[in-house]
Design a protein around this motif. Structure first.
Motif, PDB file in Angstrom:
ATOM      1  N   LYS A 127       0.765  -1.230   0.188  1.00 23.15           N
ATOM      2  CA  LYS A 127      -0.051   0.003   0.002  1.00 23.15           C
ATOM      3  C   LYS A 127       0.829   1.265  -0.074  1.00 23.15           C
ATOM      4  O   LYS A 127       0.315   2.370  -0.448  1.00 23.15           O
ATOM      5  CB  LYS A 127      -0.982  -0.005   1.214  1.00 23.15           C
ATOM      6  CG  LYS A 127      -1.943  -1.031   1.131  1.00 23.15           C
ATOM      7  CD  LYS A 127      -3.085  -0.646   0.044  1.00 23.15           C
ATOM      8  CE  LYS A 127      -3.933   0.588   0.546  1.00 23.15           C
ATOM      9  NZ  LYS A 127      -5.011   0.912  -0.498  1.00 23.15           N
ATOM     10  N   THR A 128       2.177   1.108   0.434  1.00 19.41           N
ATOM     11  CA  THR A 128       2.937   2.258   0.561  1.00 19.41           C
ATOM     12  C   THR A 128       3.981   2.374  -0.262  1.00 19.41           C
ATOM     13  O   THR A 128       4.577   3.495  -0.907  1.00 19.41           O
ATOM     14  CB  THR A 128       3.400   2.486   1.901  1.00 19.41           C
ATOM     15  OG1 THR A 128       4.010   1.436   2.429  1.00 19.41           O
ATOM     16  CG2 THR A 128       2.317   2.896   2.863  1.00 19.41           C
ATOM     17  N   GLU A 129       4.685   1.106  -0.694  1.00 20.72           N
ATOM     18  CA  GLU A 129       5.945   1.247  -1.350  1.00 20.72           C
ATOM     19  C   GLU A 129       5.892   0.690  -2.771  1.00 20.72           C
ATOM     20  O   GLU A 129       6.853   0.797  -3.519  1.00 20.72           O
ATOM     21  CB  GLU A 129       6.947   0.242  -0.629  1.00 20.72           C
ATOM     22  CG  GLU A 129       7.208   0.719   0.676  1.00 20.72           C
ATOM     23  CD  GLU A 129       8.107  -0.161   1.326  1.00 20.72           C
ATOM     24  OE1 GLU A 129       9.092  -0.651   0.918  1.00 20.72           O
ATOM     25  OE2 GLU A 129       7.626  -0.343   2.666  1.00 20.72           O
ATOM     26  N   TRP A 133       1.167   4.733  -9.519  1.00 22.93           N
ATOM     27  CA  TRP A 133       0.757   6.019  -9.418  1.00 22.93           C
ATOM     28  C   TRP A 133      -0.905   6.031  -9.978  1.00 22.93           C
ATOM     29  O   TRP A 133      -1.219   5.543 -10.943  1.00 22.93           O
ATOM     30  CB  TRP A 133       1.224   7.087 -10.518  1.00 22.93           C
ATOM     31  CG  TRP A 133       2.595   7.221 -10.184  1.00 22.93           C
ATOM     32  CD1 TRP A 133       3.067   8.224  -9.242  1.00 22.93           C
ATOM     33  CD2 TRP A 133       3.971   6.587 -10.471  1.00 22.93           C
ATOM     34  NE1 TRP A 133       4.581   8.184  -8.932  1.00 22.93           N
ATOM     35  CE2 TRP A 133       4.642   7.143  -9.817  1.00 22.93           C
ATOM     36  CE3 TRP A 133       3.900   5.502 -11.478  1.00 22.93           C
ATOM     37  CZ2 TRP A 133       5.883   6.420 -10.249  1.00 22.93           C
ATOM     38  CZ3 TRP A 133       5.268   4.954 -11.588  1.00 22.93           C
ATOM     39  CH2 TRP A 133       6.345   5.663 -10.981  1.00 22.93           C
ATOM     40  N   LYS A 134      -1.703   6.187  -8.719  1.00 24.09           N
ATOM     41  CA  LYS A 134      -3.064   5.839  -8.859  1.00 24.09           C
ATOM     42  C   LYS A 134      -4.054   7.097  -9.115  1.00 24.09           C
ATOM     43  O   LYS A 134      -3.851   8.136  -8.724  1.00 24.09           O
ATOM     44  CB  LYS A 134      -3.671   5.360  -7.649  1.00 24.09           C
ATOM     45  CG  LYS A 134      -3.473   3.803  -7.453  1.00 24.09           C
ATOM     46  CD  LYS A 134      -4.095   3.209  -6.119  1.00 24.09           C
ATOM     47  CE  LYS A 134      -3.585   3.504  -4.869  1.00 24.09           C
ATOM     48  NZ  LYS A 134      -4.074   2.916  -3.909  1.00 24.09           N
ATOM     49  N   TRP A 144      -5.658  12.398  -8.806  1.00 27.95           N
ATOM     50  CA  TRP A 144      -4.782  11.565  -8.346  1.00 27.95           C
ATOM     51  C   TRP A 144      -5.111  11.260  -6.989  1.00 27.95           C
ATOM     52  O   TRP A 144      -5.711  11.727  -6.064  1.00 27.95           O
ATOM     53  CB  TRP A 144      -3.335  12.098  -8.513  1.00 27.95           C
ATOM     54  CG  TRP A 144      -2.980  12.432 -10.014  1.00 27.95           C
ATOM     55  CD1 TRP A 144      -3.335  13.577 -10.791  1.00 27.95           C
ATOM     56  CD2 TRP A 144      -2.293  11.570 -10.798  1.00 27.95           C
ATOM     57  NE1 TRP A 144      -2.906  13.198 -11.985  1.00 27.95           N
ATOM     58  CE2 TRP A 144      -2.098  12.010 -12.096  1.00 27.95           C
ATOM     59  CE3 TRP A 144      -1.657  10.402 -10.638  1.00 27.95           C
ATOM     60  CZ2 TRP A 144      -1.647  11.629 -13.213  1.00 27.95           C
ATOM     61  CZ3 TRP A 144      -1.115   9.573 -11.804  1.00 27.95           C
ATOM     62  CH2 TRP A 144      -1.005  10.344 -12.793  1.00 27.95           C
ATOM     63  N   ILE A 145      -4.568   9.827  -6.499  1.00 22.96           N
ATOM     64  CA  ILE A 145      -4.584   9.361  -5.074  1.00 22.96           C
ATOM     65  C   ILE A 145      -3.346   9.279  -4.551  1.00 22.96           C
ATOM     66  O   ILE A 145      -2.429   8.669  -4.981  1.00 22.96           O
ATOM     67  CB  ILE A 145      -5.406   8.190  -5.275  1.00 22.96           C
ATOM     68  CG1 ILE A 145      -6.722   8.120  -5.889  1.00 22.96           C
ATOM     69  CG2 ILE A 145      -5.417   7.730  -3.626  1.00 22.96           C
ATOM     70  CD1 ILE A 145      -7.406   6.749  -6.124  1.00 22.96           C
ATOM     71  N   GLU A 146      -3.229   9.872  -3.262  1.00 20.63           N
ATOM     72  CA  GLU A 146      -1.912   9.844  -2.549  1.00 20.63           C
ATOM     73  C   GLU A 146      -2.293   8.792  -1.473  1.00 20.63           C
ATOM     74  O   GLU A 146      -3.287   8.498  -0.925  1.00 20.63           O
ATOM     75  CB  GLU A 146      -1.473  10.958  -1.973  1.00 20.63           C
ATOM     76  CG  GLU A 146      -1.530  12.154  -3.077  1.00 20.63           C
ATOM     77  CD  GLU A 146      -0.395  12.084  -3.886  1.00 20.63           C
ATOM     78  OE1 GLU A 146       0.559  11.260  -3.670  1.00 20.63           O
ATOM     79  OE2 GLU A 146      -0.304  12.922  -5.241  1.00 20.63           O
ATOM     80  N   PRO A 147      -0.972   8.139  -0.779  1.00 21.30           N
ATOM     81  CA  PRO A 147      -0.910   7.274   0.123  1.00 21.30           C
ATOM     82  C   PRO A 147      -1.623   8.272   1.453  1.00 21.30           C
ATOM     83  O   PRO A 147      -1.482   9.265   1.406  1.00 21.30           O
ATOM     84  CB  PRO A 147       0.372   6.858   0.492  1.00 21.30           C
ATOM     85  CG  PRO A 147       1.048   7.287  -0.579  1.00 21.30           C
ATOM     86  CD  PRO A 147       0.295   8.333  -1.381  1.00 21.30           C
TER      87      PRO A 147
ATOM     88  N   GLY B   7       3.410   9.532 -12.990  1.00 18.32           N
ATOM     89  CA  GLY B   7       2.508  10.017 -12.123  1.00 18.32           C
ATOM     90  C   GLY B   7       1.953  11.527 -12.447  1.00 18.32           C
ATOM     91  O   GLY B   7       2.252  11.802 -13.683  1.00 18.32           O
ATOM     92  N   GLN B   8       1.598  12.224 -11.375  1.00 16.49           N
ATOM     93  CA  GLN B   8       0.810  13.570 -11.775  1.00 16.49           C
ATOM     94  C   GLN B   8       2.000  14.599 -12.530  1.00 16.49           C
ATOM     95  O   GLN B   8       1.528  15.511 -13.311  1.00 16.49           O
ATOM     96  CB  GLN B   8       0.916  14.246 -10.339  1.00 16.49           C
ATOM     97  CG  GLN B   8      -0.485  15.214 -10.273  1.00 16.49           C
ATOM     98  CD  GLN B   8      -0.892  15.361  -9.138  1.00 16.49           C
ATOM     99  OE1 GLN B   8      -0.700  14.842  -7.957  1.00 16.49           O
ATOM    100  NE2 GLN B   8      -1.849  16.166  -8.916  1.00 16.49           N
ATOM    101  N   PRO B  75       5.494  11.271  -6.099  1.00 17.97           N
ATOM    102  CA  PRO B  75       5.394  10.354  -5.019  1.00 17.97           C
ATOM    103  C   PRO B  75       4.760   9.074  -5.299  1.00 17.97           C
ATOM    104  O   PRO B  75       3.304   9.338  -5.886  1.00 17.97           O
ATOM    105  CB  PRO B  75       5.105  11.038  -3.800  1.00 17.97           C
ATOM    106  CG  PRO B  75       5.390  12.466  -4.203  1.00 17.97           C
ATOM    107  CD  PRO B  75       5.373  12.713  -5.581  1.00 17.97           C
ATOM    108  N   VAL B  76       4.974   8.052  -5.138  1.00 17.41           N
ATOM    109  CA  VAL B  76       4.222   6.799  -5.526  1.00 17.41           C
ATOM    110  C   VAL B  76       3.030   6.713  -4.715  1.00 17.41           C
ATOM    111  O   VAL B  76       3.146   7.072  -3.391  1.00 17.41           O
ATOM    112  CB  VAL B  76       4.873   5.377  -5.493  1.00 17.41           C
ATOM    113  CG1 VAL B  76       5.980   5.319  -6.427  1.00 17.41           C
ATOM    114  CG2 VAL B  76       5.286   4.870  -4.100  1.00 17.41           C
ATOM    115  N   SER B  77       1.829   6.236  -5.199  1.00 19.49           N
ATOM    116  CA  SER B  77       0.706   6.253  -4.369  1.00 19.49           C
ATOM    117  C   SER B  77       0.522   4.796  -3.771  1.00 19.49           C
ATOM    118  O   SER B  77      -0.399   4.669  -2.994  1.00 19.49           O
ATOM    119  CB  SER B  77      -0.586   6.434  -5.172  1.00 19.49           C
ATOM    120  OG  SER B  77      -0.325   6.417  -6.607  1.00 19.49           O
ATOM    121  N   GLY B  78       1.478   4.022  -4.216  1.00 18.83           N
ATOM    122  CA  GLY B  78       1.291   2.563  -3.599  1.00 18.83           C
ATOM    123  C   GLY B  78       0.080   1.710  -4.196  1.00 18.83           C
ATOM    124  O   GLY B  78      -0.623   2.336  -5.343  1.00 18.83           O
ATOM    125  N   GLY B  79       0.037   0.523  -3.903  1.00 20.28           N
ATOM    126  CA  GLY B  79      -0.928  -0.301  -4.829  1.00 20.28           C
ATOM    127  C   GLY B  79      -2.326  -0.366  -3.994  1.00 20.28           C
ATOM    128  O   GLY B  79      -2.558   0.563  -3.194  1.00 20.28           O
TER     129      GLY B  79
END
Lengths: 165, 79
Positions: A127-129, A133-134, A144-147, B7-8, B75-79
């Motif tokens: 979920k974090t690593e 990019w969602k 966009w969705i960030e953690p 990403g963005q 920054p990656v958003s993770g899965g």
């Protein structure tokens, strides 16, 4: 704890089509050979956003090399940290509709505790690593969705715990 | 040199960017400034946007040469 996970213990994959969880879990049962517990987790696309709006699509962009490496690293770390027989991590990329599986984690072990804990650990790391990019699309457009802070705190639990040993 | 974005941060560029880098190389900091000027967007100057050279995340002092594979990522958003 497994200091050196073998090739057959760990399977990870980046998927571009629907995840057949039954097939993945059957393969894990066979590969886990002799296990007494099997825990699985499916992350599924929700039909609504956190803001309560209807969701049309969830899109996960990926990196052509770093995404696969991140899945492999997380899966290997899980196998090394817990006393398990085998595990599988399969993660979707691309566009998904509500109800589709985003991620499937399966862990086979001799006893249930290690399997539960390893699956929990794998999901917190993913979920974090995991390198994705969602973004979500719906009547609101695209965002966009960030953690979340919760995701980060969940991940940090494992920095202190020595669970599953 | 072709530069990819993930990403963005891809938005201001609308896809991969093309930019010339001298044989003697430039730092990632300089490359960010060149991109910001060429594409008229300061988004690439954000410190949260990380640079990867040949699939390794690098610091802004890292030198980039014409044969390198350079990418910038939000920054990656993770899965």
């Amino acid at each position: 704890m497994n200091d050196a996970p073998t090739e057959t213990m760990v399977r990870s994959e980046l998927a571009f089509t629907r995840i057949d969880s039954a097939a993945w879990l059957q393969e894990l049962r066979e590969r886990g050979g002799g296990h007494g517990a099997l825990v699985s987790f499916e992350g599924v696309v929700r039909p609504v956003t956190k803001q309560g709006e209807p969701l049309d699509r969830l899109i996960l962009d990926h990196h052509p090399r770093m995404t696969v490496s991140s899945l492999e690293r997380i899966a290997r770390d899980g196998a090394a940290r817990f006393d398990i027989c085998a595990l599988s991590v399969v993660h979707r990329a691309g566009a998904m509709a509500p109800g589709e599986i985003i991620v499937l984690v399966g862990v086979a072990s001799d006893h249930r505790r290690a399997a539960f804990q390893c699956a929990d650990y794998l999901m917190d790391r993913l979920k974090t690593e995991a390198v994705f990019w969602k973004r979500e699309q719906g009547p609101f457009g695209e965002r966009w969705i960030e953690p979340t802070q919760n995701d980060t705190e969940d991940r940090e639990r494992w920095n202190e715990e020595k669970a599953g040993h | 040199m072709k530069i990819a974005f993930y990403g963005q941060i891809e938005r201001p560029f609308g896809g991969p960017a093309e930019i010339s880098v001298p044989e003697k190389g430039v730092s990632v900091t300089t490359l960010r400034r060149l991109l910001a000027a060429r594409y008229e967007s300061e988004a690439i100057l954000e410190r949260t946007v990380r640079a990867a050279v040949n699939d390794e995340i690098v610091l802004d002092t890292h030198m980039v040469y014409p044969a390198d594979t350079v990418e910038f990522m939000s920054p990656v958003s993770g899965g």
